[in-house]
Motif scaffolding. Structure first.
Motif, short mmCIF file in Angstrom:
data_model
loop_
_atom_site.label_atom_id
_atom_site.label_comp_id
_atom_site.label_asym_id
_atom_site.label_seq_id
_atom_site.Cartn_x
_atom_site.Cartn_y
_atom_site.Cartn_z
N VAL A 206 1.08 38.21 54.51
CA VAL A 206 2.30 38.66 55.19
C VAL A 206 2.47 40.17 55.06
CG1 VAL A 206 4.82 38.52 55.19
CG2 VAL A 206 3.46 36.43 54.94
N SER A 207 2.19 40.69 53.87
CA SER A 207 2.31 42.12 53.63
C SER A 207 1.32 42.91 54.48
CB SER A 207 2.07 42.41 52.14
OG SER A 207 2.12 43.79 51.88
N LEU A 208 0.13 42.36 54.65
CA LEU A 208 -0.88 43.00 55.49
C LEU A 208 -0.38 43.12 56.93
CD1 LEU A 208 -3.85 44.02 55.78
CD2 LEU A 208 -4.49 41.64 56.23
N CYS A 209 0.23 42.06 57.42
CA CYS A 209 0.75 42.08 58.78
C CYS A 209 1.88 43.10 58.93
CB CYS A 209 1.24 40.69 59.18
SG CYS A 209 -0.07 39.48 59.33
N VAL A 210 2.76 43.17 57.93
CA VAL A 210 3.85 44.13 57.96
C VAL A 210 3.30 45.55 58.00
CG1 VAL A 210 5.79 45.07 56.65
CG2 VAL A 210 5.49 42.59 56.83
N THR A 211 2.26 45.81 57.20
CA THR A 211 1.65 47.15 57.16
C THR A 211 1.13 47.57 58.52
OG1 THR A 211 1.03 46.84 54.84
CG2 THR A 211 -0.17 48.53 56.08
N TYR A 212 0.56 46.63 59.26
CA TYR A 212 -0.04 46.97 60.56
C TYR A 212 0.90 46.65 61.73
CZ TYR A 212 -4.50 48.02 58.38
OH TYR A 212 -5.49 48.60 57.63
N GLY A 213 2.15 46.33 61.42
CA GLY A 213 3.14 46.09 62.48
C GLY A 213 2.85 44.85 63.30
N LEU A 214 2.29 43.83 62.66
CA LEU A 214 1.94 42.60 63.36
C LEU A 214 2.84 41.44 62.91
CD1 LEU A 214 -1.95 42.78 63.04
CD2 LEU A 214 -0.59 43.37 65.05
N GLN A 215 2.99 40.49 63.80
CA GLN A 215 3.70 39.27 63.45
C GLN A 215 2.79 38.42 62.54
OE1 GLN A 215 6.80 38.78 64.47
NE2 GLN A 215 7.09 36.76 63.55
N PRO A 216 3.29 37.96 61.41
CA PRO A 216 2.45 37.11 60.55
C PRO A 216 1.96 35.88 61.31
CG PRO A 216 4.42 37.78 59.38
CD PRO A 216 4.61 38.20 60.81
N PRO A 217 0.81 35.37 60.95
CA PRO A 217 0.27 34.21 61.67
C PRO A 217 1.11 32.97 61.42
CG PRO A 217 -1.00 34.60 59.68
CD PRO A 217 -0.06 35.76 59.82
N GLN A 218 0.96 32.02 62.30
CA GLN A 218 1.68 30.76 62.14
C GLN A 218 0.94 29.90 61.12
OE1 GLN A 218 1.98 28.48 65.73
NE2 GLN A 218 3.44 27.02 64.87
N VAL A 219 1.65 29.49 60.07
CA VAL A 219 1.08 28.59 59.07
C VAL A 219 1.34 27.17 59.55
CG1 VAL A 219 1.09 27.84 56.67
CG2 VAL A 219 1.39 30.27 57.23
N THR A 220 0.34 26.55 60.12
CA THR A 220 0.51 25.25 60.74
C THR A 220 0.29 24.08 59.78
OG1 THR A 220 -1.78 25.36 61.49
CG2 THR A 220 -0.08 26.11 63.03
N LEU A 221 -0.40 24.36 58.67
CA LEU A 221 -0.55 23.36 57.62
C LEU A 221 -0.31 24.06 56.29
CD1 LEU A 221 -3.70 21.21 58.56
CD2 LEU A 221 -1.34 20.43 58.38
N GLN A 222 0.46 23.43 55.44
CA GLN A 222 0.79 24.02 54.14
C GLN A 222 0.51 23.01 53.04
OE1 GLN A 222 4.55 26.32 53.57
NE2 GLN A 222 5.06 24.71 52.10
N PHE A 223 -0.18 23.47 52.00
CA PHE A 223 -0.53 22.60 50.88
C PHE A 223 -0.10 23.27 49.58
CE2 PHE A 223 -3.63 21.36 54.14
CZ PHE A 223 -3.52 19.97 54.09
#
Length: 298
Positions: A206-223
């Protein structure tokens, strides 16, 4: 009760001689006699029968000598117990570890430690980084093993970094991105399989996406565990952002494939964390020494 006087009396009773007891305790015979007489007076009961020669105990003296023997034997056991703890021969280690070290590092280190310290009890709890640090702060753990970004280091812990390992994007070998180099925006369009919120690796993504001004990816499965997330990606769905330590073997055996992302090269910091301003017990220090002596092959 005067324990020193009780000890003098016990040695006299055990050796059968004031002279021998004085020599054993390295004090003068008159000093022993004087202190035992005072001890009898304090007790209000006679310990010795009047006798021209040797030592003759009263019935009370005989019973008190037995009780004193039990007491001093137990005292010796306590002294041994304290020494065993002081030198790390006995005790208990409570370890809180994030999923990466808990699954791939701590078991091997614990096995090596137990081989040399069979009487040390070890309790290992696998949790996320936030809870690991909380357990350490609340004294519910003696040490925390952390795998993640150095920026997550709490201010009130001592941080001993062991090594770094790379963070990889991985997909199934049948995925279109398998073995390729893509841009970060392209990678972020993929569905991701991740661990729960509170996971340091998920926070890094998430922090990587914020740094590059991107929307974080959709987490479609969570474990809640690493293994489940890895196996789901192997099955052919989605992508994962994960420590190379966890998936290197799968990539080498072509059960997973790495995706290189342009301009992105991140790593995990594997660290041992203890409470600041507290001395490290001997057993824990010996365990830490083993961890430092046997780094994994990266």
């Amino acid at each position: 009760m005067n324990i020193h006087a009780l000890r003098l009396f016990y040695y006299v009773a055990e050796t059968g001689s004031v002279t021998k007891a004085a020599a054993r305790l390295n004090i003068s015979q008159p000093a022993v006699t004087s202190q035992i007489k005072k001890f009898e007076k304090d007790l209000g009961l006679p310990l010795f029968n009047p006798s021209g020669r040797g030592v003759s105990l009263t019935p009370f003296g005989i019973e008190l000598a037995k009780q004193a023997g039990n007491f001093f034997t137990y005292e010796e056991q306590i002294d041994e117990f304290v020494e065993d703890y002081r030198h790390g021969r006995k005790g208990k280690l409570r370890i809180a570890a994030t999923y990466l070290p808990a699954n791939f590092l701590v078991p091997g280190w614990a096995a090596k430690f137990k081989a040399c310290h069979p009487e040390i009890e070890m309790e290992i709890t696998t949790t996320n980084s936030q809870q690991a640090f909380e357990q350490l702060k609340r004294h519910e753990a003696d040490v925390a093993f952390y795998g993640g970004g150095a920026q997550d280091k709490p201010e009130d812990v001592d941080w001993l970094e062991l090594f770094e390992d790379e963070l990889w994007f991985v997909v199934s070998p049948s995925h279109p991105y398998a073995g390729r180099t893509v841009s970060l925006p392209e990678m972020m369009l993929e569905p991701f399989i991740m661990r729960e919120e509170g996971s340091s690796t998920r926070a890094r993504l998430v922090s990587l996406c914020v740094t590059y001004g991107l929307q974080p990816p959709q987490v479609t499965l969570q474990f809640s565990g690493l293994g489940e997330a890895i196996r789901s990606v192997m099955a052919g769905y989605g992508a994962n952002f994960i420590s190379s330590l966890a998936v290197r073997e799968y990539v080498e055996h072509k059960r997973l494939a790495r995706v290189r992302v342009e301009g992105i090269q991140l790593s995990n910091h594997i660290a041992i964390c203890t409470r600041s301003h507290e001395s490290v017990p001997a057993a824990l220090q010996q365990f830490i020494d083993i961890c430092r002596s046997f780094p994994p092959e990266l």
